[in-house]
Design an enzyme around this catalytic site. Structure first.
Site, PDB file in Angstrom:
ATOM      1  N   SER A   1       0.794  -1.224   0.000  1.00 53.35           N
ATOM      2  CA  SER A   1       0.000   0.000   0.000  1.00 53.35           C
ATOM      3  C   SER A   1       0.833   1.283   0.000  1.00 53.35           C
ATOM      4  O   SER A   1       1.604   1.498  -0.918  1.00 53.35           O
ATOM      5  CB  SER A   1      -0.965  -0.042   1.178  1.00 53.35           C
ATOM      6  OG  SER A   1      -1.876   1.001   1.081  1.00 53.35           O
ATOM      7  N   HIS A   2       0.715   2.062   1.062  1.00 46.25           N
ATOM      8  CA  HIS A   2       1.364   3.378   1.109  1.00 46.25           C
ATOM      9  C   HIS A   2       2.835   3.293   1.509  1.00 46.25           C
ATOM     10  O   HIS A   2       3.529   4.305   1.532  1.00 46.25           O
ATOM     11  CB  HIS A   2       0.614   4.268   2.097  1.00 46.25           C
ATOM     12  CG  HIS A   2       0.510   3.640   3.457  1.00 46.25           C
ATOM     13  ND1 HIS A   2      -0.350   2.605   3.711  1.00 46.25           N
ATOM     14  CD2 HIS A   2       1.185   3.862   4.599  1.00 46.25           C
ATOM     15  CE1 HIS A   2      -0.211   2.226   4.970  1.00 46.25           C
ATOM     16  NE2 HIS A   2       0.717   2.967   5.527  1.00 46.25           N
TER      17      HIS A   2
ATOM     18  N   ASP B   1      -2.959   6.238  -3.279  1.00 46.85           N
ATOM     19  CA  ASP B   1      -1.767   5.604  -2.699  1.00 46.85           C
ATOM     20  C   ASP B   1      -1.242   4.464  -3.575  1.00 46.85           C
ATOM     21  O   ASP B   1      -1.739   4.243  -4.683  1.00 46.85           O
ATOM     22  CB  ASP B   1      -2.059   5.120  -1.272  1.00 46.85           C
ATOM     23  CG  ASP B   1      -2.993   3.923  -1.252  1.00 46.85           C
ATOM     24  OD1 ASP B   1      -3.784   3.789  -2.198  1.00 46.85           O
ATOM     25  OD2 ASP B   1      -2.919   3.122  -0.299  1.00 46.85           O
TER      26      ASP B   1
ATOM     27  N   ASP C   1      -1.583   1.242  -3.755  1.00 47.54           N
ATOM     28  CA  ASP C   1      -2.484   0.225  -4.307  1.00 47.54           C
ATOM     29  C   ASP C   1      -3.853   0.783  -4.685  1.00 47.54           C
ATOM     30  O   ASP C   1      -4.769   0.009  -4.984  1.00 47.54           O
ATOM     31  CB  ASP C   1      -2.614  -0.955  -3.338  1.00 47.54           C
ATOM     32  CG  ASP C   1      -3.225  -0.554  -2.010  1.00 47.54           C
ATOM     33  OD1 ASP C   1      -3.059   0.612  -1.602  1.00 47.54           O
ATOM     34  OD2 ASP C   1      -3.872  -1.401  -1.367  1.00 47.54           O
TER      35      ASP C   1
ATOM     36  N   ASP D   1      -6.285   2.375  -3.036  1.00 54.90           N
ATOM     37  CA  ASP D   1      -7.489   2.378  -2.197  1.00 54.90           C
ATOM     38  C   ASP D   1      -7.650   3.651  -1.365  1.00 54.90           C
ATOM     39  O   ASP D   1      -8.720   3.904  -0.822  1.00 54.90           O
ATOM     40  CB  ASP D   1      -7.585   1.110  -1.329  1.00 54.90           C
ATOM     41  CG  ASP D   1      -6.375   0.878  -0.452  1.00 54.90           C
ATOM     42  OD1 ASP D   1      -5.440   1.712  -0.462  1.00 54.90           O
ATOM     43  OD2 ASP D   1      -6.344  -0.159   0.257  1.00 54.90           O
ATOM     44  N   ARG D   2      -6.599   4.460  -1.258  1.00 56.62           N
ATOM     45  CA  ARG D   2      -6.735   5.687  -0.466  1.00 56.62           C
ATOM     46  C   ARG D   2      -6.974   6.897  -1.357  1.00 56.62           C
ATOM     47  O   ARG D   2      -6.654   6.869  -2.552  1.00 56.62           O
ATOM     48  CB  ARG D   2      -5.460   5.957   0.331  1.00 56.62           C
ATOM     49  CG  ARG D   2      -5.176   4.911   1.351  1.00 56.62           C
ATOM     50  CD  ARG D   2      -4.003   5.326   2.205  1.00 56.62           C
ATOM     51  NE  ARG D   2      -3.759   4.298   3.203  1.00 56.62           N
ATOM     52  CZ  ARG D   2      -3.136   4.503   4.345  1.00 56.62           C
ATOM     53  NH1 ARG D   2      -2.672   5.706   4.641  1.00 56.62           N
ATOM     54  NH2 ARG D   2      -2.961   3.518   5.200  1.00 56.62           N
TER      55      ARG D   2
ATOM     56  N   LYS E   1     -11.714  -0.096   0.401  1.00 56.32           N
ATOM     57  CA  LYS E   1     -11.781   1.343   0.204  1.00 56.32           C
ATOM     58  C   LYS E   1     -11.328   1.640  -1.212  1.00 56.32           C
ATOM     59  O   LYS E   1     -10.619   0.842  -1.815  1.00 56.32           O
ATOM     60  CB  LYS E   1     -10.969   2.085   1.252  1.00 56.32           C
ATOM     61  CG  LYS E   1      -9.515   1.683   1.392  1.00 56.32           C
ATOM     62  CD  LYS E   1      -8.933   2.363   2.617  1.00 56.32           C
ATOM     63  CE  LYS E   1      -7.446   2.125   2.790  1.00 56.32           C
ATOM     64  NZ  LYS E   1      -7.135   0.826   3.424  1.00 56.32           N
TER      65      LYS E   1
HETATM   66  C1  VG1 Z   1      -3.294   1.913   8.390  1.00 56.15           C
HETATM   67  C2  VG1 Z   1      -4.483   2.816   8.611  1.00 56.15           C
HETATM   68  C3  VG1 Z   1      -5.764   2.021   8.490  1.00 56.15           C
HETATM   69  C4  VG1 Z   1      -5.810   1.334   7.127  1.00 56.15           C
HETATM   70  C5  VG1 Z   1      -4.565   0.485   6.953  1.00 56.15           C
HETATM   71  C6  VG1 Z   1      -4.488  -0.139   5.583  1.00 56.15           C
HETATM   72  O1  VG1 Z   1      -3.257   0.918   9.394  1.00 56.15           O
HETATM   73  O2  VG1 Z   1      -4.410   3.452   9.867  1.00 56.15           O
HETATM   74  O3  VG1 Z   1      -6.858   2.886   8.676  1.00 56.15           O
HETATM   75  O4  VG1 Z   1      -6.946   0.529   7.020  1.00 56.15           O
HETATM   76  O5  VG1 Z   1      -3.396   1.291   7.116  1.00 56.15           O
HETATM   77  O6  VG1 Z   1      -4.531   0.833   4.588  1.00 56.15           O
HETATM   78  P1  VG1 Z   1      -2.317   1.024  10.693  1.00 56.15           P
HETATM   79  O7  VG1 Z   1      -2.540  -0.268  11.425  1.00 56.15           O
HETATM   80  O8  VG1 Z   1      -0.939   1.239  10.196  1.00 56.15           O
HETATM   81  O9  VG1 Z   1      -2.794   2.222  11.452  1.00 56.15           O
HETATM   82  V1  VG1 Z   1      -3.699   0.603   3.176  1.00 56.15           V
HETATM   83  O10 VG1 Z   1      -4.071   1.830   2.163  1.00 56.15           O
HETATM   84  O11 VG1 Z   1      -2.228   0.327   3.763  1.00 56.15           O
HETATM   85  O12 VG1 Z   1      -4.213  -0.911   2.526  1.00 56.15           O
HETATM   86 CO    CO Z   2      -3.643   1.306   0.296  1.00 51.72          CO
END
Ligand code: VG1
Ligand code: CO
Length: 544
Positions: free
Chosen positions: A113-114, A278, A280, A282-283, A377
């Site tokens: 992801s990010h 982001d 992948d 989804d954000r 998302k």
């Molecule tokens: C983070 C965010 C959470 C989100 C998750 C996955 O998790 O706070 O809200 O669902 O990333 O998003 P954490 O446990 O680091 O707070 V993504 O866009 O990484 O799939």
């Molecule tokens: Co993501």
């Protein structure tokens, strides 16, 4: 096709976090590491023989290598069909859509992801179930348990598959289909939003826009939808080429990381609308001409205006937000008498509510918003939702936000992240906060009296499953909150997240800087957790 059984030894760190298993690429490159985890998933699933599996990722370093390994393992484990995004690419929401549309058994999404990508950065893998959503904790606990005792995995001796040519081929007992990663998703978006109106608003010049794909997966999606279909000028999409290392950046859409976009949006030549997504896809980050919309406000605004969008014109069944997300959406729900649910952090907790039809929209403070159209998302969906609202209301982003605050009040909000904190320090911070909880209710700090102090525990209203230790909440009599939790997506040390919010009903006080308006609570949070004192840091690494 010859099936080979390879002997392996377990790794003890394959416990999925908030969203799948994320580790450094070098960890995934250890002998058998990826294979062990994938086999642990396959072993934990019920009867996968002849079933269809969707496969794709965000294009980061190691994506193509991992896909070839997984293809061979899926074939050896008896899957009947693989549906793979061309080039090994699928955004997370697009993968969710493909699983649902083609009634696949599940999907493997390769992404961190990010988190940054590249040989020295992060890789990740997560399993989504047949509703298109992330596997629940029941599954991920089973994967982890299996990974601790695994002794062998299955693979085949077939050649690497050409991932770049669309089409199907039969290899032994498995059919391998490479699909265009964008077209099904683009089709879905056209069923939800008013594309005719959007086209007019863009061609007439009423809407000007800038989308930053951050050299990640949404580039091809944004180019097809915003430029090819809706007619925005090609320069409206920047950093549109998915790169294995995201150009060396964090593909994380916030004002700190999407600085190229931020500079334009806070300049004299800012377009009407600006957004970023982001790694992948989804954000989403939403901005307008000289305004940034917090994700919590964005969720509330989408909920309050949903009836203006074709797919939601009949109204919403309910809404949900993750626990640390501000209570802005709760106010919308209260006004329109909608059920409103508070879930732990992570999209997997929305799945049951969406499947049961209890909610239509949901979101998280971490730049995530979505609806019942998929079970993830969805960044571009949120972008199109905002564009559709601007087109219908014929108002700039700032006016939409200010009108919303006027009507509902403003939940002033911020999140402070302390990254890569040594795990023992982070754990002792949480432990000490936990120990303070019984003594806090009734205590007064300035004008804030503690109403409740607890550790969030969630009971899923659909299947009754219980998720404990989901973050420490301190709520005040005036509705303000401070929340502390440790991240479940990082790969280095621990990340402490501190979420702070205060409700401001007075419209004359809505135009305040959040850091200033929340200064007292920010100081109080430090007094309670002492993260600066214990780590020697002076500032958070990221403020959103
Ligand atoms: C983070 C965010 C959470 C989100 C998750 C996955 O998790 O706070 O809200 O669902 O990333 O998003 P954490 O446990 O680091 O707070 V993504 O866009 O990484 O799939
Ligand atoms: Co993501």
């Amino acid at each position: 096709m010859q099936i080979e059984t390879i002997t392996t030894t377990p790794y003890n760190d394959q416990n999925p976090g908030t969203s799948g298993l994320r580790k450094k690429v070098k960890v995934f490159q250890q002998p058998g590491y990826l294979e062990n985890f994938v086999q642990s998933i396959f072993d934990s699933l019920e009867d996968i023989t002849h079933k269809t599996l969707v496969l794709g990722g965000d294009g980061r370093y190691f994506n193509r290598v991992a896909i070839q390994i997984i293809i061979k393992m899926a074939a050896a484990n008896g899957f009947g069909e693989l549906i793979i995004g061309q080039g090994g690419l699928l955004s997370t929401p697009a993968a969710s859509n493909i699983i649902r549309k083609y009634q696949a058994y599940g999907g493997l999404i390769l992404s961190a992801s990010h988190n940054p990508g590249g040989p020295d950065e992060d890789f990740g893998i997560k399993y989504n179930v047949s509703n298109g959503g992330p596997a629940s904790e029941t599954y991920t606990d089973a994967f982890y348990k299996r990974s601790l005792s695994i002794t062998e995995y299955k693979t085949t001796n077939i050649q690497d598959i050409d991932l770049d040519s669309v089409g199907s081929q039969q290899i032994g007992n498995i059919k391998i289909t490479i699909i265009d990663p964008v077209s099904d998703y683009a089709e879905l978006m056209q069923k939800i939003f008013d594309f005719k109106l959007l086209k007019q608003s863009i061609s007439s010049g009423y809407i000007t826009l800038l989308f930053d794909a951050m050299s990640a997966i949404t580039g091809p999606y944004a180019k097809r939808i915003l430029v090819d279909i809706l007619g925005a000028p090609p320069e409206s999409v920047i950093n549109a080429e998915p790169l294995e290392d995201f150009g060396g950046h964090h593909p994380d859409p916030n004002l700190a990381h999407a600085h190229e976009l931020a500079e334009v949006m806070f300049s004299e030549n800012a377009p009407v609308f600006g957004a970023a997504s982001d790694g992948d896809g989804d954000r989403n980050m939403i901005t307008g001409n000289n305004i940034f919309v917090t994700p919590s406000d964005s969720l509330a605004i989408l909920a309050a205006n949903a009836q203006l969008i074709p797919a939601y014109s009949k109204g919403l069944s309910g809404v949900a937000r993750s626990m640390p997300t501000s209570q802005a959406v709760d106010r919308v729900a209260a006004k329109y008498k909608l059920p409103c649910y508070e879930t732990p952090t992570g999209w997997k907790f929305f799945g049951n509510l969406l499947d049961a039809g209890k909610i239509t929209l949901c979101g998280e403070e971490s730049f995530g918003t979505g609806s019942d159209h998929v079970r993830e998302k969805d960044g571009l969906w949120a972008v199109l939702f905002w564009l559709n609202l601007i087109a219908v209301k014929r108002q700039p982003v700032a006016d939409i936000v200010h009108d919303h605050w006027q009507k509902f009040g403003r939940d002033i909000y911020c999140r402070h992240d302390y990254e890569a904190v040594e795990s023992p320090i982070a754990n002792s911070i949480v432990e000490d906060l936990r120990n303070q909880l019984p003594t806090l209710p009734g205590q007064t700090f300035g004008e804030y009296t503690v109403k409740f102090a607890d550790e969030f525990c969630y009971e899923d209203p659909i299947d009754g499953s219980i998720s404990k230790n989901q973050g420490i909440r301190i709520g005040f009599e005036n509705g303000s909150r401070i929340v502390f939790r440790l991240s479940g997506t990082g790969t280095v040390g621990a990340t402490l997240r501190i979420y702070i919010e205060r409700f401001e009903p007075d419209a004359d006080k809505h135009n305040q800087d959040a850091q200033v308006a929340l200064a007292f609570l920010i100081d109080l949070a430090e007094q309670l957790c002492e993260v600066k004192k214990r780590t020697g840091r002076t500032e958070p690494d990221v403020i959103t």
